[in-house]
Design an enzyme around this catalytic site. Structure first.
Site, short mmCIF file in Angstrom:
data_model
loop_
_atom_site.label_atom_id
_atom_site.label_comp_id
_atom_site.label_asym_id
_atom_site.label_seq_id
_atom_site.Cartn_x
_atom_site.Cartn_y
_atom_site.Cartn_z
N LYS A 193 0.84 -1.21 0.00
CA LYS A 193 0.00 0.00 0.00
C LYS A 193 0.87 1.25 0.00
CE LYS A 193 -2.45 -2.77 -0.45
NZ LYS A 193 -2.47 -4.24 -0.36
N SER A 228 3.03 -14.38 -9.31
CA SER A 228 1.99 -14.12 -8.29
C SER A 228 0.83 -15.06 -8.56
CB SER A 228 1.55 -12.66 -8.34
OG SER A 228 1.31 -12.25 -9.69
N ARG A 273 -0.49 -18.47 -2.79
CA ARG A 273 0.44 -18.69 -1.69
C ARG A 273 0.19 -20.05 -1.05
NH1 ARG A 273 3.22 -14.37 -0.16
NH2 ARG A 273 3.31 -14.91 2.05
N ASP A 294 -3.39 -17.54 7.59
CA ASP A 294 -3.04 -18.12 6.28
C ASP A 294 -2.67 -19.60 6.35
OD1 ASP A 294 -3.38 -15.60 5.24
OD2 ASP A 294 -1.39 -15.47 4.32
N HIS A 303 -23.52 14.89 2.50
CA HIS A 303 -23.39 15.40 1.14
C HIS A 303 -22.33 16.51 1.12
CE1 HIS A 303 -24.43 16.70 -2.88
NE2 HIS A 303 -24.40 17.94 -2.43
P1 FAD Z 1 1.81 -14.01 8.40
O1 FAD Z 1 1.49 -12.58 8.26
O2 FAD Z 1 2.47 -14.70 7.27
O3 FAD Z 1 2.71 -14.14 9.70
C1 FAD Z 1 3.30 -15.33 10.08
C2 FAD Z 1 4.51 -15.01 10.95
O4 FAD Z 1 4.95 -16.21 11.57
C3 FAD Z 1 5.70 -14.47 10.17
O5 FAD Z 1 6.25 -13.37 10.85
C4 FAD Z 1 6.70 -15.64 10.18
O6 FAD Z 1 8.05 -15.22 10.16
C5 FAD Z 1 6.36 -16.27 11.50
N1 FAD Z 1 6.72 -17.68 11.62
C6 FAD Z 1 6.45 -18.68 10.74
N2 FAD Z 1 6.88 -19.87 11.25
C7 FAD Z 1 7.41 -19.58 12.45
C8 FAD Z 1 8.01 -20.39 13.46
N3 FAD Z 1 8.10 -21.70 13.34
N4 FAD Z 1 8.48 -19.76 14.57
C9 FAD Z 1 8.37 -18.41 14.71
N5 FAD Z 1 7.81 -17.62 13.80
C10 FAD Z 1 7.34 -18.21 12.68
N6 FAD Z 1 -4.21 -9.08 3.14
C11 FAD Z 1 -5.13 -8.13 3.37
O7 FAD Z 1 -6.06 -8.36 4.14
N7 FAD Z 1 -5.04 -6.89 2.79
C12 FAD Z 1 -4.03 -6.58 1.95
O8 FAD Z 1 -3.96 -5.47 1.45
C13 FAD Z 1 -3.04 -7.56 1.68
N8 FAD Z 1 -2.01 -7.29 0.86
C14 FAD Z 1 -1.07 -8.25 0.63
C15 FAD Z 1 -0.04 -7.96 -0.25
C16 FAD Z 1 0.92 -8.91 -0.52
C17 FAD Z 1 2.04 -8.58 -1.47
C18 FAD Z 1 0.87 -10.17 0.13
C19 FAD Z 1 1.91 -11.21 -0.11
C20 FAD Z 1 -0.16 -10.47 1.01
C21 FAD Z 1 -1.14 -9.52 1.26
N9 FAD Z 1 -2.22 -9.78 2.10
C22 FAD Z 1 -3.17 -8.83 2.31
C23 FAD Z 1 -2.35 -11.07 2.80
C24 FAD Z 1 -1.86 -10.95 4.26
O9 FAD Z 1 -0.54 -10.49 4.26
C25 FAD Z 1 -1.96 -12.30 4.96
O10 FAD Z 1 -3.27 -12.81 4.82
C26 FAD Z 1 -1.64 -12.15 6.44
O11 FAD Z 1 -0.35 -11.64 6.63
C27 FAD Z 1 -1.77 -13.50 7.15
O12 FAD Z 1 -1.48 -13.33 8.50
P2 FAD Z 1 -0.90 -14.54 9.36
O13 FAD Z 1 -0.73 -13.99 10.74
O14 FAD Z 1 -1.72 -15.73 9.18
O15 FAD Z 1 0.52 -14.88 8.73
P1 NAI Z 2 -4.40 -14.97 -6.20
O1 NAI Z 2 -4.98 -16.26 -5.80
O2 NAI Z 2 -5.11 -13.71 -5.87
O3 NAI Z 2 -4.17 -14.95 -7.78
C1 NAI Z 2 -3.40 -15.90 -8.42
C2 NAI Z 2 -3.75 -15.87 -9.90
O4 NAI Z 2 -2.77 -16.63 -10.58
C3 NAI Z 2 -5.10 -16.47 -10.22
O5 NAI Z 2 -5.82 -15.62 -11.06
C4 NAI Z 2 -4.75 -17.79 -10.89
O6 NAI Z 2 -5.71 -18.19 -11.84
C5 NAI Z 2 -3.43 -17.45 -11.54
N1 NAI Z 2 -2.56 -18.60 -11.79
C6 NAI Z 2 -2.29 -19.62 -10.95
N2 NAI Z 2 -1.40 -20.46 -11.52
C7 NAI Z 2 -1.09 -19.94 -12.73
C8 NAI Z 2 -0.21 -20.33 -13.78
N3 NAI Z 2 0.54 -21.43 -13.68
N4 NAI Z 2 -0.16 -19.56 -14.89
C9 NAI Z 2 -0.90 -18.43 -14.99
N5 NAI Z 2 -1.74 -18.02 -14.03
C10 NAI Z 2 -1.83 -18.75 -12.91
O7 NAI Z 2 -2.91 -14.99 -5.60
P2 NAI Z 2 -1.83 -13.84 -5.43
O8 NAI Z 2 -2.13 -12.67 -6.29
O9 NAI Z 2 -0.53 -14.52 -5.53
O10 NAI Z 2 -2.05 -13.37 -3.94
C11 NAI Z 2 -2.01 -14.33 -2.89
C12 NAI Z 2 -2.98 -13.99 -1.83
O11 NAI Z 2 -2.51 -12.90 -1.06
C13 NAI Z 2 -4.34 -13.51 -2.35
O12 NAI Z 2 -5.18 -14.59 -2.66
C14 NAI Z 2 -4.86 -12.75 -1.19
O13 NAI Z 2 -5.43 -13.66 -0.28
C15 NAI Z 2 -3.60 -12.16 -0.58
N6 NAI Z 2 -3.48 -10.76 -1.00
C16 NAI Z 2 -4.46 -9.89 -0.63
C17 NAI Z 2 -4.41 -8.57 -1.02
C18 NAI Z 2 -5.52 -7.67 -0.65
O14 NAI Z 2 -6.33 -8.05 0.19
N7 NAI Z 2 -5.59 -6.47 -1.21
C19 NAI Z 2 -3.29 -8.05 -1.80
C20 NAI Z 2 -2.34 -9.07 -2.19
C21 NAI Z 2 -2.44 -10.36 -1.76
#
Ligand code: FAD
Ligand code: NAI
Length: 476
Positions: free
Chosen positions: A59, A280, A283, A323, A455
């Site tokens: 963001k 991407s 995950r 996750d 508004h």
């Molecule tokens: P995580 O955030 O992955 O945290 C897990 C933590 O556990 C990590 O710090 C890791 O190091 C630690 N850990 C793992 N194993 C161990 C261990 N054995 N011992 C100690 N520590 C450990 N979601 C949204 O809602 N809005 C968004 O805008 C959004 N944007 C995203 C953008 C990107 C690029 C990505 C990749 C994800 C995005 N997500 C977004 C998804 C969001 O980041 C995840 O859903 C969220 O972080 C999950 O939270 P979590 O606590 O389950 O795991």
């Molecule tokens: P995603 O599941 O959103 O999208 C993956 C895309 O890749 C899908 O459209 C799928 O059809 C395509 N795909 C899969 N395998 C493929 C292949 N071999 N060739 C071509 N296309 C293929 O997953 P993404 O974008 O990696 O994000 C992971 C997760 O992180 C999201 O599902 C979301 O839960 C979280 N996230 C949330 C955000 C938010 O809330 N704003 C921002 C970024 C991530």
């Protein structure tokens, strides 16, 4: 030395873990939180994927790149001349790192304030003991802890394409995608999901030629079709090249960049060269190093920890959230599960309503929704009424200079209960909150239609879309 004793040990300090730890501490429990994420200096960086390489940094870059885009393309409409606008990528990345650090420090402060004991290192199951589990922490200090209840919140990792490992130089996961040091001339992304669209938008705004290759034939299949279509039109106009229905073939990663072979939707063989490739494609749940097998913690075929509707795992006294379990991979879903589990451990009735979890894609226009889409209602055989209102007819949107998109309401044909709200347009991420509240209270479309909205505000489009369900918009 005897192991330190806790009521609750949380493994993982992302949004699922640190929030669970705070809620458990608020409820009077003696809590430990273990997280292994390191900052550049090797110090603790709690907050997980979300804070370090996910929600927050993405963001930050979306904001910087949007400012740049506005300066180049939209300031002139307001009479502001901005010639030779330049982007200092190093400064943009440094600002993003500052934002990350503020969040890391904020979480450390919150854990301390709530008297949660924080351990920096990797937590692993050692063995089941009388009335709990022994957890080994391997990190700056090696420690042994015993917890009566364990909450696993170890998150997820980016999925790589088979045989194409992330080198974070040319082939990037979300981590590398947030650290590209110079605008690539040509950027290819595989997967036009949430990350593909958000990161593609960042680098397109900064001047990269961006192509996104998507395997599925439909664009954003989980999004309401009408909304996805509107969003696609806007992305096309911005120059984001999205190819649907492709089959990715061989990927060559060389000194000069990456070459991706693929078959397009017409079945034609294509090759595209890029300076950088972002993969991407979703995950995978992360249980690396957790030693789940030592205690017999059950995982499914995807590697996710198996839980019931209340986040109970196969082991008594062991819970898992976020996750690493089933359900959408969203920070707020992880947080809600963390709170609910802490409350259940305390004997309360923690609850997560999966029907009212909002989704937001932070592109421009933003896309946000809650509840069911029109195609889902059709598939479920539900009789519904739909109402839409375009931002083109909203005064605040005109004043902002951003009239793309609409608000769409779906309500039960008989009871008028709101079944889904879908928004594509300015500040959709903020507007969706009203719809979530309405659905939690099981409001009807008429309830929203009869509520006074300020508004001029974008939220008037929400009220008007609710009015549209009954075909009585006032401003369209
Ligand atoms: P995580 O955030 O992955 O945290 C897990 C933590 O556990 C990590 O710090 C890791 O190091 C630690 N850990 C793992 N194993 C161990 C261990 N054995 N011992 C100690 N520590 C450990 N979601 C949204 O809602 N809005 C968004 O805008 C959004 N944007 C995203 C953008 C990107 C690029 C990505 C990749 C994800 C995005 N997500 C977004 C998804 C969001 O980041 C995840 O859903 C969220 O972080 C999950 O939270 P979590 O606590 O389950 O795991
Ligand atoms: P995603 O599941 O959103 O999208 C993956 C895309 O890749 C899908 O459209 C799928 O059809 C395509 N795909 C899969 N395998 C493929 C292949 N071999 N060739 C071509 N296309 C293929 O997953 P993404 O974008 O990696 O994000 C992971 C997760 O992180 C999201 O599902 C979301 O839960 C979280 N996230 C949330 C955000 C938010 O809330 N704003 C921002 C970024 C991530």
């Amino acid at each position: 030395m005897s192991a330190k004793q806790f009521d609750v040990i949380v493994i993982g300090g992302g949004p699922g873990g640190y929030i669970a730890a705070i809620r458990a501490a608020q409820l009077g429990m003696n809590v430990a939180c273990i997280d292994e994420w390191k900052n550049a200096q090797g110090g603790p960086a709690p907050g997980g994927t979300c804070t370090n390489v996910g929600c927050i940094p993405s963001k930050a870059l979306l904001q910087s790149s949007e400012h740049f885009d506005h300066a180049n393309h939209h300031f002139a409409d307001h009479g502001i001349s901005a010639k030779d606008v330049k982007m200092d990528i190093a400064k943009m990345l440094a600002r993003k790192d500052t934002v990350i650090k503020q969040n890391n420090d904020g979480i450390l402060y919150l854990l301390k304030k709530n008297k949660v004991s924080f351990f920096h290192g990797r937590g692993a199951f050692a063995k089941a003991v009388d009335g709990g589990y022994e957890i080994q922490v391997a990190g700056a200090a090696n420690e042994s802890l015993v917890g009566k209840q364990i909450i696993v919140a170890t998150g997820s990792n980016a999925r790589a394409l088979p045989g194409v490992p992330f080198d974070e130089k040319n082939v990037l996961s979300n981590d590398g995608a947030l650290r590209i040091g110079a605008v690539p001339k040509k950027l290819v992304l595989i997967g036009s999901g949430v990350i593909g669209l958000e990161m593609g938008s960042v680098w397109r705004r900064l001047g990269a030629d961006v192509t996104i290759l998507e395997g599925l034939p439909t664009f954003l299949g989980a999004v309401d079709e009408q909304i996805a279509k509107e969003a696609k039109k806007a992305f096309d106009k911005q120059g984001l090249k999205i190819e649907l229905g492709v089959k990715v073939g061989e990927i060559k990663n060389g000194a000069k960049g990456v070459s991706v072979a693929y078959t397009n939707a017409k079945g034609e063989a294509q090759t595209i060269d890029a300076d950088k490739l972002i993969v991407s494609i979703g995950r995978v749940p992360n249980t690396i190093g957790l030693n789940a097998e030592v205690v017999g913690l059950k995982l499914d075929e995807r590697g996710a920890i198996v839980v019931d509707g209340d986040c109970r795992t196969s082991l008594p006294g062991v819970w898992a959230v976020g996750d690493v379990v089933r359900g959408p991979m969203l920070a707020h879903k992880a947080e809600e599960e963390g709170v609910a589990v802490a409350e259940r451990i305390a004997g309360q009735h923690g609850h997560v309503n999966f029907n009212t979890i909002p989704w937001v894609i932070y592109t421009s226009p933003e896309i946000a929704w809650v509840g069911r889409t029109e195609q889902q209602l059709k598939a479920d055989g539900v009789k519904y009424k739909a109402g839409t209102f375009p931002f083109l007819a909203n005064g605040r949107a005109r004043a902002l200079g951003d009239t793309t998109g609409m608000v769409k309401f779906l309500a039960d044909a008989t009871t008028d209960e709101i079944l889904g709200v879908h928004i594509v347009g300015p500040m959709a991420s903020e507007l969706i909150a009203e719809a979530v509240v309405a659905m939690e209270f099981r409001a009807s479309a008429e309830d929203i239609a009869r509520i006074c909205h300020a508004h001029p505000s974008l939220s008037e489009a929400t009220k008007e879309a609710a009015l549209a369900v009954d075909k009585r918009t006032l401003n369209f």
